[in-house]
Design a protein around this motif. Structure first.
Motif, PDB file in Angstrom:
ATOM      1  N   TRP A   3      -1.934  10.705  -6.288  1.00  0.00           N
ATOM      2  CA  TRP A   3      -2.266  10.546  -5.073  1.00  0.00           C
ATOM      3  C   TRP A   3      -3.741  10.181  -4.845  1.00  0.00           C
ATOM      4  O   TRP A   3      -4.458  11.233  -5.211  1.00  0.00           O
ATOM      5  N   LEU A   5      -6.857   9.520  -2.520  1.00  0.00           N
ATOM      6  CA  LEU A   5      -7.460   9.853  -1.016  1.00  0.00           C
ATOM      7  C   LEU A   5      -8.797   9.311  -0.956  1.00  0.00           C
ATOM      8  O   LEU A   5      -9.764   9.283  -1.684  1.00  0.00           O
ATOM      9  N   ILE A 118      -5.846  12.087   9.871  1.00  0.00           N
ATOM     10  CA  ILE A 118      -5.306  11.130   8.893  1.00  0.00           C
ATOM     11  C   ILE A 118      -4.920  10.157   9.958  1.00  0.00           C
ATOM     12  O   ILE A 118      -4.345  10.337  10.914  1.00  0.00           O
ATOM     13  N   GLN A 122      -4.082   3.570   9.124  1.00  0.00           N
ATOM     14  CA  GLN A 122      -4.393   3.302   7.736  1.00  0.00           C
ATOM     15  C   GLN A 122      -3.109   3.086   6.908  1.00  0.00           C
ATOM     16  O   GLN A 122      -2.330   3.753   7.039  1.00  0.00           O
ATOM     17  N   HIS A 124      -0.627   3.948   4.106  1.00  0.00           N
ATOM     18  CA  HIS A 124       0.034   4.993   3.357  1.00  0.00           C
ATOM     19  C   HIS A 124       0.960   4.365   2.422  1.00  0.00           C
ATOM     20  O   HIS A 124       2.224   4.119   2.928  1.00  0.00           O
ATOM     21  N   SER A 125       0.855   4.055   1.297  1.00  0.00           N
ATOM     22  CA  SER A 125       1.984   3.481   0.377  1.00  0.00           C
ATOM     23  C   SER A 125       2.557   4.593  -0.756  1.00  0.00           C
ATOM     24  O   SER A 125       1.591   5.233  -1.104  1.00  0.00           O
ATOM     25  N   LYS A 156       6.396   2.333   2.577  1.00  0.00           N
ATOM     26  CA  LYS A 156       5.071   2.615   3.554  1.00  0.00           C
ATOM     27  C   LYS A 156       5.430   3.943   4.286  1.00  0.00           C
ATOM     28  O   LYS A 156       6.573   4.381   4.588  1.00  0.00           O
ATOM     29  N   THR A 158       4.070   7.291   6.752  1.00  0.00           N
ATOM     30  CA  THR A 158       3.053   7.453   8.246  1.00  0.00           C
ATOM     31  C   THR A 158       2.363   8.715   7.835  1.00  0.00           C
ATOM     32  O   THR A 158       2.436   9.374   7.068  1.00  0.00           O
ATOM     33  N   ALA A 159       1.274   8.859   8.862  1.00  0.00           N
ATOM     34  CA  ALA A 159       0.459  10.056   8.497  1.00  0.00           C
ATOM     35  C   ALA A 159       1.236  11.425   8.839  1.00  0.00           C
ATOM     36  O   ALA A 159       1.053  12.218   8.225  1.00  0.00           O
ATOM     37  N   ILE A 162       2.801  12.504   5.579  1.00  0.00           N
ATOM     38  CA  ILE A 162       1.750  13.134   4.512  1.00  0.00           C
ATOM     39  C   ILE A 162       1.175  14.548   5.335  1.00  0.00           C
ATOM     40  O   ILE A 162       1.160  15.457   4.300  1.00  0.00           O
TER      41      ILE A 162
END
Length: 175
Positions: A3, A5, A118, A122, A124-125, A156, A158-159, A162
Motif C-alpha cells: 500500500w 500512500l 482522503i 484522487q 485509489h487503485s 478503482k 473510493t476514499a 479505504i
C-alpha cells in the motif's frame, strides 16, 4: 500486499501524518519503505521503545524523514510520518502479509483513524495477482485478465473503501 500512500501538506509549516490501520485477519506488516529525495529507503525493525526513541530523535528533534509503525493491538498498526514538508509530499509504502481466508474472501487493510483527509478525486487503485481465479465486487469496476498462468485483478477504489471498509476481493480456492 503493498500500500503506497502519498501525504500532501498544503500548510506553510511541517505537519505530522498519523493513522491507525486495521490489517486483514492474521495480517502483519512485513516491510516499510520511505522515499527520501526520490529514493526508496527500507525501514529498520526494533523493539517499540527503541523505535519510539529513534523517531523522536530523528523526526522531532532533527526534523528529518522518518516513518514509524508500532502495533498497539493485534491486527492494528499505528503509523506516524514527520515531517511532511510545507507545500510538499511524503511517500511511504507499507507492505503487509496475510493468509487468504478459507472462504476466499479477502478484506483489504482499512484506515480506521487519521489526522488527514482522503480525497475522493484522487486515484485509489488495487492490483492483485494470483494463480487462482480472482473477482471483486461490481461496484469497484473490476477488470480480470490472465497472463502466464496468473489471474490479475485491477480495480478503482473510493476514499470510502479505504476509510470506511468493504473493499476486498475473492480468490477461488480448491477444496
Amino acid at each position: 500486499g503493498e500500500w503506497t500512500l502519498y501525504f500532501h501538506n498544503s500548510d506553510d509549516r511541517p505537519q505530522e501524518a498519523r493513522c491507525r490501520i486495521a490489517l486483514p485477519q492474521d495480517g502483519c506488516v512485513s516491510r516499510l519503505t520511505l522515499w527520501v529525495k526520490d529514493t526508496p529507503e527500507e525501514a529498520a525493525y526494533a523493539a517499540t521503545p527503541k523505535v519510539k526513541a529513534a523517531y523522536k530523535s530523528v523526526a522531532v528533534e532533527q526534523q528529518r524523514d522518518p516513518v514509524l509503525i508500532t502495533q498497539p493491538a493485534p491486527g492494528v498498526v499505528f503509523m506516524q510520518c514527520f515531517p511532511v514538508p510545507p507545500g510538499g509530499v511524503m511517500r511511504v509504502r507499507v507492505t503487509f502479509t496475510a493468509p487468504i481466508p478459507q472462504d476466499g474472501n479477502f478484506q483489504l487493510p482499512l484506515i480506521t483513524d487519521r489526522n488527514f483527509l482522503i480525497q475522493e478525486d484522487q486515484p485509489h487503485s488495487l492490483w492483485v495477482q494470483a494463480r487462482n481465479t480472482l473477482s471483486a465486487a461490481a461496484k469497484h469496476s473490476p477488470s480480470v485478465t490472465s497472463a502466464d498462468g496468473y489471474s490479475v485483478l485491477t480495480c478503482k477504489l473510493t476514499a470510502g473503501d479505504i476509510a470506511d471498509g468493504g473493499a476486498g476481493f475473492h480468490v477461488s480456492r480448491q477444496p
